[in-house]
Design a protein around this motif. Structure first.
Motif, PDB file in Angstrom:
ATOM      1  N   THR A   6      22.527 -40.994  -0.078  1.00 52.54           N
ATOM      2  CA  THR A   6      23.992 -41.259  -0.574  1.00 52.54           C
ATOM      3  C   THR A   6      23.999 -42.273  -2.048  1.00 52.54           C
ATOM      4  N   LEU A   7      24.634 -41.614  -3.023  1.00 48.49           N
ATOM      5  CA  LEU A   7      24.714 -42.585  -4.111  1.00 48.49           C
ATOM      6  C   LEU A   7      26.183 -43.497  -3.672  1.00 48.49           C
ATOM      7  N   ILE A   8      25.886 -44.706  -4.361  1.00 50.75           N
ATOM      8  CA  ILE A   8      26.855 -45.927  -4.204  1.00 50.75           C
ATOM      9  C   ILE A   8      27.617 -45.982  -5.685  1.00 50.75           C
ATOM     10  N   ASP A   9      27.026 -45.447  -6.513  1.00 52.04           N
ATOM     11  CA  ASP A   9      27.655 -45.710  -7.840  1.00 52.04           C
ATOM     12  C   ASP A   9      27.035 -44.535  -9.047  1.00 52.04           C
ATOM     13  N   LEU A  10      27.848 -44.141  -9.689  1.00 50.13           N
ATOM     14  CA  LEU A  10      27.644 -43.189 -10.739  1.00 50.13           C
ATOM     15  C   LEU A  10      28.337 -43.415 -12.191  1.00 50.13           C
ATOM     16  N   GLN A  11      27.316 -43.881 -13.237  1.00 45.64           N
ATOM     17  CA  GLN A  11      28.013 -44.317 -14.411  1.00 45.64           C
ATOM     18  C   GLN A  11      27.650 -43.779 -15.440  1.00 45.64           C
ATOM     19  N   VAL A  12      28.541 -43.585 -16.614  1.00 47.27           N
ATOM     20  CA  VAL A  12      28.124 -42.923 -17.929  1.00 47.27           C
ATOM     21  C   VAL A  12      28.248 -44.164 -18.744  1.00 47.27           C
ATOM     22  N   ASP A  13      27.267 -44.168 -19.656  1.00 44.61           N
ATOM     23  CA  ASP A  13      27.318 -45.398 -20.490  1.00 44.61           C
ATOM     24  C   ASP A  13      27.714 -46.687 -19.915  1.00 44.61           C
ATOM     25  N   GLY A  14      27.331 -46.990 -18.552  1.00 42.71           N
ATOM     26  CA  GLY A  14      27.823 -48.318 -17.982  1.00 42.71           C
ATOM     27  C   GLY A  14      29.236 -48.450 -17.276  1.00 42.71           C
ATOM     28  N   THR A  15      29.781 -47.422 -17.241  1.00 44.62           N
ATOM     29  CA  THR A  15      31.104 -47.444 -16.663  1.00 44.62           C
ATOM     30  C   THR A  15      31.297 -46.368 -15.559  1.00 44.62           C
ATOM     31  N   THR A  16      31.783 -46.847 -14.503  1.00 43.92           N
ATOM     32  CA  THR A  16      31.578 -45.765 -13.203  1.00 43.92           C
ATOM     33  C   THR A  16      32.576 -44.600 -13.409  1.00 43.92           C
ATOM     34  N   VAL A  17      31.877 -43.509 -12.968  1.00 46.17           N
ATOM     35  CA  VAL A  17      32.864 -42.267 -13.138  1.00 46.17           C
ATOM     36  C   VAL A  17      34.166 -42.236 -12.473  1.00 46.17           C
ATOM     37  N   ALA A  18      35.146 -41.918 -13.175  1.00 41.34           N
ATOM     38  CA  ALA A  18      36.512 -41.869 -12.687  1.00 41.34           C
ATOM     39  C   ALA A  18      36.642 -40.995 -11.565  1.00 41.34           C
ATOM     40  N   GLY A  19      36.952 -41.597 -10.133  1.00 45.94           N
ATOM     41  CA  GLY A  19      37.057 -40.929  -9.103  1.00 45.94           C
ATOM     42  C   GLY A  19      35.822 -40.881  -8.270  1.00 45.94           C
ATOM     43  N   PHE A  20      34.750 -41.584  -8.815  1.00 40.00           N
ATOM     44  CA  PHE A  20      33.562 -41.528  -7.982  1.00 40.00           C
ATOM     45  C   PHE A  20      33.576 -41.588  -6.599  1.00 40.00           C
ATOM     46  N   ALA A  21      33.055 -40.710  -5.765  1.00 38.56           N
ATOM     47  CA  ALA A  21      33.105 -40.783  -4.239  1.00 38.56           C
ATOM     48  C   ALA A  21      31.793 -40.286  -3.793  1.00 38.56           C
ATOM     49  N   PRO A  22      30.980 -41.110  -3.006  1.00 37.29           N
ATOM     50  CA  PRO A  22      29.790 -40.564  -2.435  1.00 37.29           C
ATOM     51  C   PRO A  22      29.436 -39.220  -2.077  1.00 37.29           C
ATOM     52  N   ALA A  23      30.672 -38.579  -1.352  1.00 38.21           N
ATOM     53  CA  ALA A  23      30.596 -37.240  -0.870  1.00 38.21           C
ATOM     54  C   ALA A  23      30.866 -35.965  -1.987  1.00 38.21           C
ATOM     55  N   THR A  24      31.222 -36.652  -3.237  1.00 40.00           N
ATOM     56  CA  THR A  24      31.433 -35.602  -4.304  1.00 40.00           C
ATOM     57  C   THR A  24      30.315 -35.367  -4.884  1.00 40.00           C
ATOM     58  N   LEU A  25      29.975 -33.808  -5.044  1.00 42.48           N
ATOM     59  CA  LEU A  25      28.472 -33.535  -5.555  1.00 42.48           C
ATOM     60  C   LEU A  25      28.820 -32.765  -6.988  1.00 42.48           C
ATOM     61  N   SER A  26      30.044 -32.932  -7.798  1.00 40.72           N
ATOM     62  CA  SER A  26      30.220 -32.335  -9.144  1.00 40.72           C
ATOM     63  C   SER A  26      31.191 -33.150  -9.735  1.00 40.72           C
ATOM     64  N   TYR A  27      31.044 -33.653 -11.089  1.00 42.79           N
ATOM     65  CA  TYR A  27      31.890 -34.113 -11.868  1.00 42.79           C
ATOM     66  C   TYR A  27      32.219 -33.626 -13.396  1.00 42.79           C
ATOM     67  N   ASP A  28      33.270 -33.698 -13.632  1.00 47.00           N
ATOM     68  CA  ASP A  28      33.440 -33.214 -15.238  1.00 47.00           C
ATOM     69  C   ASP A  28      33.914 -34.502 -15.985  1.00 47.00           C
ATOM     70  N   VAL A  29      33.162 -34.805 -16.804  1.00 47.47           N
ATOM     71  CA  VAL A  29      33.386 -36.102 -17.542  1.00 47.47           C
ATOM     72  C   VAL A  29      33.381 -35.560 -19.206  1.00 47.47           C
ATOM     73  N   VAL A  30      34.746 -35.980 -19.742  1.00 48.67           N
ATOM     74  CA  VAL A  30      34.777 -35.589 -20.937  1.00 48.67           C
ATOM     75  C   VAL A  30      34.679 -36.966 -21.758  1.00 48.67           C
ATOM     76  N   LEU A  31      33.831 -36.525 -22.978  1.00 45.97           N
ATOM     77  CA  LEU A  31      33.522 -37.311 -23.794  1.00 45.97           C
ATOM     78  C   LEU A  31      34.548 -37.842 -24.811  1.00 45.97           C
ATOM     79  N   PRO A  32      34.746 -38.821 -25.490  1.00 46.84           N
ATOM     80  CA  PRO A  32      35.732 -39.046 -26.678  1.00 46.84           C
ATOM     81  C   PRO A  32      35.146 -37.927 -27.804  1.00 46.84           C
ATOM     82  N   TYR A  33      36.493 -37.509 -28.474  1.00 49.82           N
ATOM     83  CA  TYR A  33      36.161 -36.588 -29.670  1.00 49.82           C
ATOM     84  C   TYR A  33      35.291 -37.144 -30.507  1.00 49.82           C
TER      85      TYR A  33
END
Length: 72
Positions: A6-33
């Motif tokens: 199990t993951l306890i944290d998932l970060q993009v550039d040092g910030t936890t992914v919004a909506g992170f939950a250990p049971a979630t297997l896929s995320y969409d992260v939109v980077l700034p324009y």
């Protein structure tokens, strides 16, 4: 032997992914324009003996893959 990957944290550039939950297997992260460099994704496992392997994309748009394994 505990097989917890199990993951306890998932970060993009040092910030936890919004909506992170250990049971979630896929995320969409939109980077700034205008982002031209790939972000750094970091994953932290519940068990310190499990080392998540993060494969970041070489170019954008791209997909990052995180794999957490254990030895039997």
């Amino acid at each position: 032997m505990e097989q917890d990957t199990t993951l306890i944290d998932l970060q993009v550039d040092g910030t936890t992914v919004a909506g992170f939950a250990p049971a979630t297997l896929s995320y969409d992260v939109v980077l700034p324009y205008g982002t031209s460099n790939c972000s750094t994704v970091t994953a932290y496992a519940y068990r310190p003996t499990r080392q998540p392997h993060v494969v970041n994309p070489a170019t954008l748009p791209g997909t990052t893959t995180v794999v957490v394994t254990y030895e039997t």
